[in-house]
Structure formats: C-alpha cells, structure tokens
Design a protein around this motif. Structure first.
Motif, PDB file in Angstrom:
ATOM      1  N   TYR A 318       0.842  -1.200   0.000  1.00 28.50           N
ATOM      2  CA  TYR A 318       0.000   0.000   0.000  1.00 28.50           C
ATOM      3  C   TYR A 318       0.873   1.244   0.000  1.00 28.50           C
ATOM      4  O   TYR A 318       1.881   1.320   0.712  1.00 28.50           O
ATOM      5  N   THR A 319       0.492   2.233  -0.791  1.00 29.73           N
ATOM      6  CA  THR A 319       1.315   3.433  -0.979  1.00 29.73           C
ATOM      7  C   THR A 319       0.810   4.653  -0.216  1.00 29.73           C
ATOM      8  O   THR A 319       1.424   5.719  -0.284  1.00 29.73           O
ATOM      9  N   GLY A 320      -0.309   4.524   0.503  1.00 32.79           N
ATOM     10  CA  GLY A 320      -0.907   5.678   1.177  1.00 32.79           C
ATOM     11  C   GLY A 320      -0.293   5.987   2.530  1.00 32.79           C
ATOM     12  O   GLY A 320       0.732   5.422   2.933  1.00 32.79           O
ATOM     13  N   LYS A 321      -0.961   6.920   3.263  1.00 29.14           N
ATOM     14  CA  LYS A 321      -0.480   7.351   4.577  1.00 29.14           C
ATOM     15  C   LYS A 321      -0.534   6.200   5.583  1.00 29.14           C
ATOM     16  O   LYS A 321      -1.424   5.363   5.529  1.00 29.14           O
ATOM     17  N   ASN A 322       0.424   6.225   6.509  1.00 29.89           N
ATOM     18  CA  ASN A 322       0.488   5.224   7.583  1.00 29.89           C
ATOM     19  C   ASN A 322       0.490   3.790   7.054  1.00 29.89           C
ATOM     20  O   ASN A 322      -0.073   2.884   7.663  1.00 29.89           O
ATOM     21  N   ALA A 323       1.131   3.621   5.894  1.00 28.68           N
ATOM     22  CA  ALA A 323       1.168   2.288   5.290  1.00 28.68           C
ATOM     23  C   ALA A 323       2.070   1.366   6.099  1.00 28.68           C
ATOM     24  O   ALA A 323       3.157   1.754   6.540  1.00 28.68           O
ATOM     25  N   GLY A 324       1.606   0.150   6.299  1.00 25.77           N
ATOM     26  CA  GLY A 324       2.421  -0.858   6.961  1.00 25.77           C
ATOM     27  C   GLY A 324       3.082  -1.748   5.922  1.00 25.77           C
ATOM     28  O   GLY A 324       2.952  -1.533   4.709  1.00 25.77           O
ATOM     29  N   LEU A 325       3.810  -2.725   6.389  1.00 24.85           N
ATOM     30  CA  LEU A 325       4.465  -3.673   5.492  1.00 24.85           C
ATOM     31  C   LEU A 325       3.663  -4.967   5.459  1.00 24.85           C
ATOM     32  O   LEU A 325       3.140  -5.406   6.482  1.00 24.85           O
ATOM     33  N   PHE A 326       3.570  -5.568   4.282  1.00 26.41           N
ATOM     34  CA  PHE A 326       2.876  -6.842   4.156  1.00 26.41           C
ATOM     35  C   PHE A 326       3.807  -7.933   4.653  1.00 26.41           C
ATOM     36  O   PHE A 326       4.948  -8.046   4.207  1.00 26.41           O
ATOM     37  N   ASN A 327       3.307  -8.713   5.616  1.00 23.85           N
ATOM     38  CA  ASN A 327       4.138  -9.705   6.296  1.00 23.85           C
ATOM     39  C   ASN A 327       3.831 -11.111   5.789  1.00 23.85           C
ATOM     40  O   ASN A 327       2.682 -11.536   5.771  1.00 23.85           O
ATOM     41  N   VAL A 328       4.856 -11.810   5.346  1.00 20.29           N
ATOM     42  CA  VAL A 328       4.725 -13.201   4.907  1.00 20.29           C
ATOM     43  C   VAL A 328       5.583 -14.068   5.812  1.00 20.29           C
ATOM     44  O   VAL A 328       6.787 -13.873   5.904  1.00 20.29           O
ATOM     45  N   ASN A 329       4.935 -14.986   6.493  1.00 22.58           N
ATOM     46  CA  ASN A 329       5.664 -15.904   7.361  1.00 22.58           C
ATOM     47  C   ASN A 329       5.165 -17.314   7.101  1.00 22.58           C
ATOM     48  O   ASN A 329       4.194 -17.776   7.705  1.00 22.58           O
ATOM     49  N   LEU A 330       5.824 -17.994   6.179  1.00 17.16           N
ATOM     50  CA  LEU A 330       5.393 -19.330   5.786  1.00 17.16           C
ATOM     51  C   LEU A 330       5.553 -20.348   6.906  1.00 17.16           C
ATOM     52  O   LEU A 330       4.726 -21.236   7.077  1.00 17.16           O
ATOM     53  N   LEU A 331       6.625 -20.225   7.702  1.00 15.20           N
ATOM     54  CA  LEU A 331       6.895 -21.232   8.716  1.00 15.20           C
ATOM     55  C   LEU A 331       5.869 -21.208   9.845  1.00 15.20           C
ATOM     56  O   LEU A 331       5.440 -22.256  10.328  1.00 15.20           O
ATOM     57  N   ALA A 332       5.464 -20.015  10.275  1.00 16.91           N
ATOM     58  CA  ALA A 332       4.536 -19.899  11.405  1.00 16.91           C
ATOM     59  C   ALA A 332       3.077 -19.940  10.980  1.00 16.91           C
ATOM     60  O   ALA A 332       2.189 -20.006  11.826  1.00 16.91           O
ATOM     61  N   SER A 333       2.816 -19.897   9.687  1.00 12.73           N
ATOM     62  CA  SER A 333       1.435 -19.879   9.216  1.00 12.73           C
ATOM     63  C   SER A 333       0.710 -21.182   9.568  1.00 12.73           C
ATOM     64  O   SER A 333       1.254 -22.273   9.402  1.00 12.73           O
ATOM     65  N   PRO A 334      -0.553 -21.075  10.050  1.00 16.21           N
ATOM     66  CA  PRO A 334      -1.333 -22.300  10.290  1.00 16.21           C
ATOM     67  C   PRO A 334      -1.433 -23.169   9.042  1.00 16.21           C
ATOM     68  O   PRO A 334      -1.493 -24.391   9.137  1.00 16.21           O
ATOM     69  N   GLY A 335      -1.420 -22.532   7.855  1.00 18.40           N
ATOM     70  CA  GLY A 335      -1.498 -23.287   6.610  1.00 18.40           C
ATOM     71  C   GLY A 335      -0.344 -24.253   6.452  1.00 18.40           C
ATOM     72  O   GLY A 335      -0.539 -25.443   6.137  1.00 18.40           O
ATOM     73  N   THR A 336       0.868 -23.764   6.683  1.00 17.21           N
ATOM     74  CA  THR A 336       2.053 -24.615   6.577  1.00 17.21           C
ATOM     75  C   THR A 336       2.025 -25.727   7.620  1.00 17.21           C
ATOM     76  O   THR A 336       2.301 -26.899   7.317  1.00 17.21           O
ATOM     77  N   LEU A 337       1.682 -25.358   8.843  1.00 13.26           N
ATOM     78  CA  LEU A 337       1.655 -26.343   9.930  1.00 13.26           C
ATOM     79  C   LEU A 337       0.633 -27.441   9.650  1.00 13.26           C
ATOM     80  O   LEU A 337       0.884 -28.627   9.898  1.00 13.26           O
ATOM     81  N   ILE A 338      -0.529 -27.059   9.104  1.00 12.26           N
ATOM     82  CA  ILE A 338      -1.577 -28.035   8.798  1.00 12.26           C
ATOM     83  C   ILE A 338      -1.147 -28.940   7.638  1.00 12.26           C
ATOM     84  O   ILE A 338      -1.362 -30.155   7.666  1.00 12.26           O
ATOM     85  N   ILE A 339      -0.534 -28.356   6.605  1.00 10.13           N
ATOM     86  CA  ILE A 339      -0.083 -29.147   5.452  1.00 10.13           C
ATOM     87  C   ILE A 339       0.998 -30.156   5.869  1.00 10.13           C
ATOM     88  O   ILE A 339       0.949 -31.335   5.498  1.00 10.13           O
ATOM     89  N   VAL A 340       1.976 -29.692   6.643  1.00 12.36           N
ATOM     90  CA  VAL A 340       3.046 -30.590   7.110  1.00 12.36           C
ATOM     91  C   VAL A 340       2.464 -31.704   7.971  1.00 12.36           C
ATOM     92  O   VAL A 340       2.806 -32.884   7.817  1.00 12.36           O
ATOM     93  N   ALA A 341       1.548 -31.334   8.878  1.00 12.24           N
ATOM     94  CA  ALA A 341       0.911 -32.336   9.741  1.00 12.24           C
ATOM     95  C   ALA A 341       0.147 -33.358   8.908  1.00 12.24           C
ATOM     96  O   ALA A 341       0.184 -34.565   9.197  1.00 12.24           O
ATOM     97  N   THR A 342      -0.514 -32.893   7.870  1.00 10.16           N
ATOM     98  CA  THR A 342      -1.301 -33.792   7.018  1.00 10.16           C
ATOM     99  C   THR A 342      -0.398 -34.700   6.189  1.00 10.16           C
ATOM    100  O   THR A 342      -0.706 -35.882   5.988  1.00 10.16           O
ATOM    101  N   LEU A 343       0.697 -34.173   5.687  1.00 13.12           N
ATOM    102  CA  LEU A 343       1.647 -35.000   4.936  1.00 13.12           C
ATOM    103  C   LEU A 343       2.195 -36.125   5.819  1.00 13.12           C
ATOM    104  O   LEU A 343       2.240 -37.298   5.413  1.00 13.12           O
ATOM    105  N   ILE A 344       2.592 -35.773   7.039  1.00  9.17           N
ATOM    106  CA  ILE A 344       3.108 -36.791   7.963  1.00  9.17           C
ATOM    107  C   ILE A 344       1.996 -37.771   8.336  1.00  9.17           C
ATOM    108  O   ILE A 344       2.198 -38.998   8.355  1.00  9.17           O
ATOM    109  N   GLY A 345       0.804 -37.218   8.619  1.00  6.52           N
ATOM    110  CA  GLY A 345      -0.334 -38.075   8.964  1.00  6.52           C
ATOM    111  C   GLY A 345      -0.700 -39.021   7.838  1.00  6.52           C
ATOM    112  O   GLY A 345      -1.015 -40.199   8.070  1.00  6.52           O
ATOM    113  N   GLY A 346      -0.644 -38.530   6.593  1.00  3.26           N
ATOM    114  CA  GLY A 346      -0.939 -39.369   5.436  1.00  3.26           C
ATOM    115  C   GLY A 346       0.063 -40.492   5.276  1.00  3.26           C
ATOM    116  O   GLY A 346      -0.303 -41.637   4.941  1.00  3.26           O
ATOM    117  N   LEU A 347       1.347 -40.197   5.534  1.00  3.28           N
ATOM    118  CA  LEU A 347       2.379 -41.234   5.473  1.00  3.28           C
ATOM    119  C   LEU A 347       2.160 -42.280   6.557  1.00  3.28           C
ATOM    120  O   LEU A 347       2.338 -43.479   6.329  1.00  3.28           O
TER     121      LEU A 347
END
Length: 512
Positions: A318-347
């Motif tokens: 975002y380029t406007g006033k009081n703009a923050g930074l877009f944060n990407v954290n793949l390791l801590a994301s619930p999505g990553t944790l769920i996918i890894v858990a499912t891969l291990i669970g599937g195995l």
C-alpha cells in the motif's frame, strides 16, 4: 447532520448493500458479485472519498495478497486434510468411531460442529472450523447446505478467543485496556450465546424446535461445559486458552453424556464397525498432529514461536499514509503447519508422498473460484478501510444513536467482521471508536469495548469470506446465495439477542 455527511454515509453503504443484494437476492455467482463489488468500491473510494488512484489500486493489491496469504492458504490446508483422510479411508474409521458413540445426528452435530469446530477455531482459525466439520457432517448424511449453515452458526462465539486468543489480545492492544479484565468481560458477555447456540444447531440440523426432545439435557450441558470454564481460564490464565479448554471440555462432556444416554428403542439400528486403538490413532493422526504443531508454534511456547516468526519477510504494498508492510511468514502460518501435519499423517496412514502431493494439487485446482471471491472481498475491505468508508459508517452510527448507542454497539463489531471477514480486523478498526464512545456517554469502558468483540462474532456468520469457505468446503461453489440467505436470519436473531441482553446488562453497572 449535513447533507454531505449523509451523502458520504450512503456512498459508504453501497458496497455492503451490493454484496447482500447480489449474493442473497439476485443470487449472482460469488466470484462475479464480489469482483463487481470491488470495482464499485474502488470507484467510490476515488470519486467519493478522494483516495488517489494509486493508493486505491495498491490498497486493493494488498487485500488481494492477504486473501491469498494467509486466508486461501489456510483454506487449502484445511481441505487438504479432509481430502487426505477421505482418500486414505481414515474418514470412514473416524465415522465408525463417532458412530460407536452415537448415530444421532443432533448429538454428532454438537460433537463435530460445536466442539471440534470450536477446537479448530481456537488453535488455527482462518476458516478451518467451517471447512473440516462441514465435510465430516456431510459424510454422516447431513444435507450439504444445512451442514455449511450449521458450521457457520457454530463458528461464532469461539472466534473471540480463536487463533490462540488473537482477536481479544489485539483488542486489548488497540484500546490499552487491561487484557485480563477485558478477557473476563468478553467471556461473561458471550456466556448466554454459548449456552443458546447448541440448541440452535440441534434445531437447524434436524426438524426445528421439536428436535430438542430427548436431547435437551445433553444440549444444555454441551453449552455450559464450553461457557463456564472460559470465565475462569480468562481470569486466571489469560486470553490464549479459553476457547481451547472450553471446546475440549464440551467435547468430553457431550461424548460422556452420549455414552450414558439410553438408546431410543424406535431408532433405526445401524451396524457399527469397531476398530482397534492403533487404527483409530492412525486415522486421527493428521488432526492430532495439527493440534500439536499449531500449539507448539503458538505464543504458548515462546522459543519455538519466536524462532518461526523470525523467518518472516516484509515488503511494502500500500502506498498511502500510515502504510504498513505486508508480512509473509510461511513457517509460522497455520497453513504450513496443517499441510506438514497432514503429509506426515498421510504417510502414517500408509499413503505415498507422490499421492499426497497429487491430492494437494487437486485441492488447489478446485478452489480457483473461491480464490477470486476471497481475494476480491479482502481487497474490497482494504479499500473501504483506507478510504475512510468503514470509519464513516461506524462514526455516523454513533452520532445517529446518541445516548441509545450502547443498544447497537455490537452492530459496529458485526459490521467490521462482515466487511473484513476477521474478528481481529474488526477490533483494529473499531476498538478505539467504542472506547471513545464509552467516554463520551459515561458508560463502563470495558463493557462497551467488549461489545465490539461480541458483535464481531455475529458478523463472522455472514461474512462473504466465511460464505465462500463454506461453499468450497461442501463442494458446491455457486451456492453462496442460498447459504447467505439461510445464515442471515440466524445472524439477525443473534444480533437482536446480544444487543438487547448486553444493553440491559450494561445498565446494571457491573464492576470488574
């Protein structure tokens, strides 16, 4: 109020009215309706609220990125878990395990949508509590639309302390109020709803009010077991654990009472297959691992949490006033944790890695319409926020209501969640507004600020994001209008109950 103020208020209402009419009345396809809504909002932001075109487009881009990560990412992960457990045959074993407890769909709804859904919301959030339980209910023969509506209704009160307490923690940070006191007030305000919602779920999943016959006691205890522990956990532990403890105890009490319940002599006899403990553990492996991984990565385990969050990277969008930074954290994301858990669970369940990734690819490919819908609606919400439309709606409502404002204070929170799809975002948007209103009106600040959190849980039921998740979960993209229509009446009743109840409870001047 001047005509200019009314004009701005009416313009700010247009995107919301469009979403309700296009999805609920015209029954337009959700990707088309939300994309048109986004374009409409951008035009209003530029022409009516004087947000520059560059800021408008960059704000929309930030919203679209947020739609992809973490929201769509977590939806993919949740559906991947369900698809793997179905493909491996584990879902059949889980069904058998639950059927050994009861074959009564009313009680299964309390266990799956209410208890297990509340647990998923408590540890992960981001749509998991709708996506996974809805699929399981369908496997038990519940009509898909009805299953989605049931899960949307259930996914209300647990969201206040969802994602390890994030919404309430954020509300405390935004307002500067004591977090422990605020958490207790929220649990007190939610208690009536937590007791009532199980009754609504039983009525919706079966034949209305008469469905309560024979399960009134177990339904009451399912709600009480969730509600009462939350107050003590909030007071003596903090906001991270109320929903986790409440949901686990609710599941435990419901299962125990179901096992003690006398079988209905007129009920159809169903042959139940029994499995060994090891088979059941294998079948539940993905869900157990999801719980373990998300809990370990949460703020409850600071060393792991800090290490995972250190891997995040941020960049400006975002380029406007009081703009923050877009944060990407793949390791801590619930999505990553769920996918890894499912891969291990599937195995663990005996599936091959290649087969698991094929299921993941199929899951992603099947969600392209949901991606358009979610990205459009989050982009719309960002543009409304950056242009001042959202603040205008809330501020105008405060001015219109005057001293009667506490009666509709929860509506502000609901509005925030309807627009943004997030209780946390609703608290960021309107937490301070509620605090300022409490000072202006001379009412208890904790009580009015907590109204925002409780109202936000109502908006979750009909948020276009939630509706999109529900339609994707039941494999019926295009059913968003019907789901919204059915959920809307329950959301209206939910709001009426909390607005009236909290208004009169607030008059009692309860001290905290």
């Amino acid at each position: 109020m001047s005509g200019i103020v009314w004009g701005a208020f009416i313009m700010a209402l247009i995107p919301i009215v469009w979403l309700i009419v296009s999805l609920g009345v015209i029954k337009m396809a959700a990707p088309k309706a939300t994309f048109i809504g986004l374009v409409l909002t951008m035009v209003i932001a530029i022409l009516g609220f004087k947000l520059s075109p560059v800021d408008t487009f960059s704000g929309a881009a930030e919203g679209a990125l947020m739609g992809l990560f973490p929201i769509i990412y977590v939806i993919i992960a949740a559906l991947f878990t369900y698809n793997v457990t179905t493909k491996s045959g584990a879902m059949n074993k889980i069904q058998d395990m639950l059927s050994a407890i009861t074959t009564d769909k009313r009680i299964l709804t309390l266990i799956i949508a209410w208890g297990f859904g509340g647990f998923l919301e408590a540890i992960a959030g981001f749509g998991t509590a709708v996506a996974i339980p809805a699929g399981i209910l369908i496997a038990f023969g519940v009509d898909p639309i009805r299953a989605s509506v049931v899960c949307l209704i259930a996914n209300t009160t647990p969201t206040a302390f969802g994602a390890i307490g994030l919404p309430v923690i954020t509300l405390g940070q935004v307002t500067g109020l004591n977090l422990s006191t605020l958490s207790v007030v929220v649990t007190i305000q939610l208690m009536l709803l937590i007791i009532l919602i199980p009754f609504v779920l039983v009525a919706v999943v079966d034949k209305g009010i008469k469905s309560l016959k024979g399960v009134f006691g177990i339904t009451l205890m399912s709600g009480l077991a969730f509600a009462l522990p939350q107050i003590f956990i909030a007071k003596f532990v903090g906001p991270e654990l109320p929903a986790i403890v409440g949901s686990i105890l609710s599941i435990g009490v419901t299962v125990l009472m179901a096992k003690m319940r006398k079988a209905d002599p007129d009920a159809e006899k169903i042959e139940v297959t029994h499995h060994s403990s090891s088979e059941l553990l294998k079948a539940c492996a993905p869900f157990i691992l999801v719980f373990v991984f998300v809990l370990l990565a949460s703020s409850l385990v600071p060393p792991i949490n800090h290490a995972l969050n250190a891997a995040s990277f941020k960049f400006p969008v975002y380029t406007g006033k009081n703009a923050g930074l877009f944060n990407v954290n793949l390791l801590a994301s619930p999505g990553t944790l769920i996918i890894v858990a499912t891969l291990i669970g599937g195995l663990i369940q005996g599936m091959q890695l290649g087969e698991l990734f094929k299921i993941l690819g199929t899951t992603i490919a099947g969600l392209w319409k949901t991606m358009i819908t979610v990205c459009s609606i989050v982009a719309l919400a960002k543009v409304m926020g950056y242009s001042g439309m959202t603040a205008n709606l809330a501020d105008t409502l405060v001015k219109i209501m005057g001293p009667a404002y506490p009666l509709v204070a929860p509506v502000i929170g609901a509005l925030g969640t309807f627009i943004t799809g997030s209780d946390t975002s609703a608290n960021v948007l309107f937490g301070n507004l509620q605090l300022q209103a409490s000072h202006a009106l001379g009412v208890n600040q904790y009580w009015l600020v907590a109204n925002n959190m409780v109202g936000a849980t109502a908006g979750k039921m009909i948020s276009p994001q939630s509706i999109a998740v529900a339609s994707a979960a039941i494999g019926q993209e295009g059913s968003e209008g019907e789901i919204l229509k059915q959920a809307l009446k329950w959301c209206a009743l939910y709001l009426v109950v909390i607005c009236v109840a909290l208004f009169f409870m607030g008059k009692m001047n309860i001290s905290f």
